[in-house]
Write an enzyme that holds these catalytic residues in place. Structure first.
Site, PDB file in Angstrom:
ATOM      1  N   TYR A 164       6.292  71.524 139.208  1.00 53.73           N
ATOM      2  CA  TYR A 164       7.023  70.504 138.452  1.00 53.73           C
ATOM      3  C   TYR A 164       6.062  69.355 138.186  1.00 53.73           C
ATOM      4  O   TYR A 164       5.743  68.572 139.081  1.00 53.73           O
ATOM      5  CB  TYR A 164       8.232  70.039 139.260  1.00 53.73           C
ATOM      6  N   LYS A 192       7.037  73.528 135.035  1.00 50.39           N
ATOM      7  CA  LYS A 192       8.019  72.707 134.343  1.00 50.39           C
ATOM      8  C   LYS A 192       7.273  71.460 133.886  1.00 50.39           C
ATOM      9  O   LYS A 192       6.845  70.648 134.702  1.00 50.39           O
ATOM     10  CB  LYS A 192       9.186  72.334 135.257  1.00 50.39           C
TER      11      LYS A 192
END
Length: 344
Positions: A164, A192
């Site tokens: 992330y 992400k």
């Protein structure tokens, strides 16, 4: 459920370890729209697990490819260990029943603690497809330190990792070469990407993604341009609402239909901007409550509930979207050398 096997030469009765799916199968699970579920609360401030389960089913019914448990949208930082376990159990059960991917958020800025958290997660939720692990925050290691952190995690993790990368929360920007090096680490299934803006480094990274690698948009407002540049899908708080329209957008870009994707992308960006007008997930929860889908709009301190004006504005944008026009999402391209069936 993830298959397991005992380690080689393991004594009888020893613990099993997951057998990770092939890179192409991991990538196939990480395309389309994934919804990072909010955590509904009762009027007494407790978990509303029935509402969470119904919410999970509803977004999947509407076209989501998978769900994410214990993300930022879930207010995971304010949940105690028993609550986090309950949320994971509900989401794992739904994903197992529906045969869809489950990604679970875990980890922090302590490498050893994150290793322990990954091991515990794999034991608690063997159905999990991947773990969503943020770039270390606050301590702000160098790019080399970030790479060393994820290399160590990936080498020992029983689950594939989704990195992330959200520099406006972690304070750690990474350039395209560093992101590309992260993407080549064995055990890293995807990233992400929530850069806050599409800059030169974002374009450079998307222009040379490793084959078979999943790139998931993490900035809801930027979903459409990131899909146009090659993202495989997104993890999107906004997709609690108008889920089918977000799925339609992802399918339109994958099918190469910009005439359909562009106006829809602009409309969904306006909705997302309205939903993020106040700190997430306050407005999303306000709208879900107004729709009767969760029992209260409550969030936990230090967040505050959304203002009535913000909820009303978001509902107005939602109404303007109109009905969903289903468009099947094509299968992602086969990983080089892998059977095409693995990517279905």
């Amino acid at each position: 459920m993830t298959p397991t096997t005992p380690p080689p030469n393991a004594p009888p009765g020893s613990a099993v370890r997951p057998v990770l799916p092939s890179p192409s199968r991991r990538t196939a699970a990480l395309h389309g729209v994934h919804v990072p579920l909010v955590t509904p609360f009762t009027a007494g401030g407790e978990l509303a697990t029935d509402a969470l389960e119904e919410l999970a089913h509803s977004v999947l019914d509407a076209g989501a490819t998978g769900i994410v448990a214990l993300g930022t949208t879930a207010e995971a930082a304010t949940l105690d260990p028993a609550e986090r376990a309950a949320v994971t159990e509900v989401c794992a059960r739904v994903c197992h029943e529906r045969d869809v991917p489950l990604t679970v958020g875990t980890g922090g800025n302590d490498t050893r603690a994150t290793e322990r958290a990954l091991a515990a997660l794999a034991a608690q939720a063997p159905q999990a497809t991947a773990a969503l692990v943020p770039v270390p925050h606050f301590t702000r290691p160098s790019a080399a330190g970030v790479l060393a952190h994820f290399a160590r995690l990936a080498a020992g993790s029983p689950l594939p990792l989704v990195v992330y990368h959200i520099p406006y929360r972690t304070g750690q920007p990474l350039d395209a070469p560093a992101l590309r090096e992260l993407a080549t680490l064995p055990g890293i299934a995807g990233i992400k990407l929530a850069p806050g803006r599409i800059d030169e480094q974002t374009v450079a990274f998307l222009g040379e993604l490793p084959p078979g690698f999943a790139l998931l948009a993490g900035d809801d407002v930027l979903l459409s341009p990131l899909l146009a540049l090659g993202a495989t899908g997104g993890i999107l708080s906004s997709a609690h609402l108008a889920t089918g329209r977000f799925a339609e957008l992802a399918a339109a870009w994958r099918r190469g239909d910009p005439a359909r994707a562009r106006p829809l992308g602009h409309a969904l960006a306006r909705l997302s901007a309205a939903l993020f007008r106040e700190p997430n997930p306050a407005v999303v929860k306000g709208v879900l409550h107004a729709q009767g889908r969760i029992p209260t709009p409550d969030v936990r301190l230090p967040l505050l509930p959304a203002s009535p004006a913000a909820v009303t504005a978001a509902l107005r944008h939602l109404t303007r979207l109109g009905p969903t026009h289903p468009l099947p999402l094509p299968a992602p391209p086969a990983h080089p050398g892998s059977p095409a069936a693995l990517t279905g």
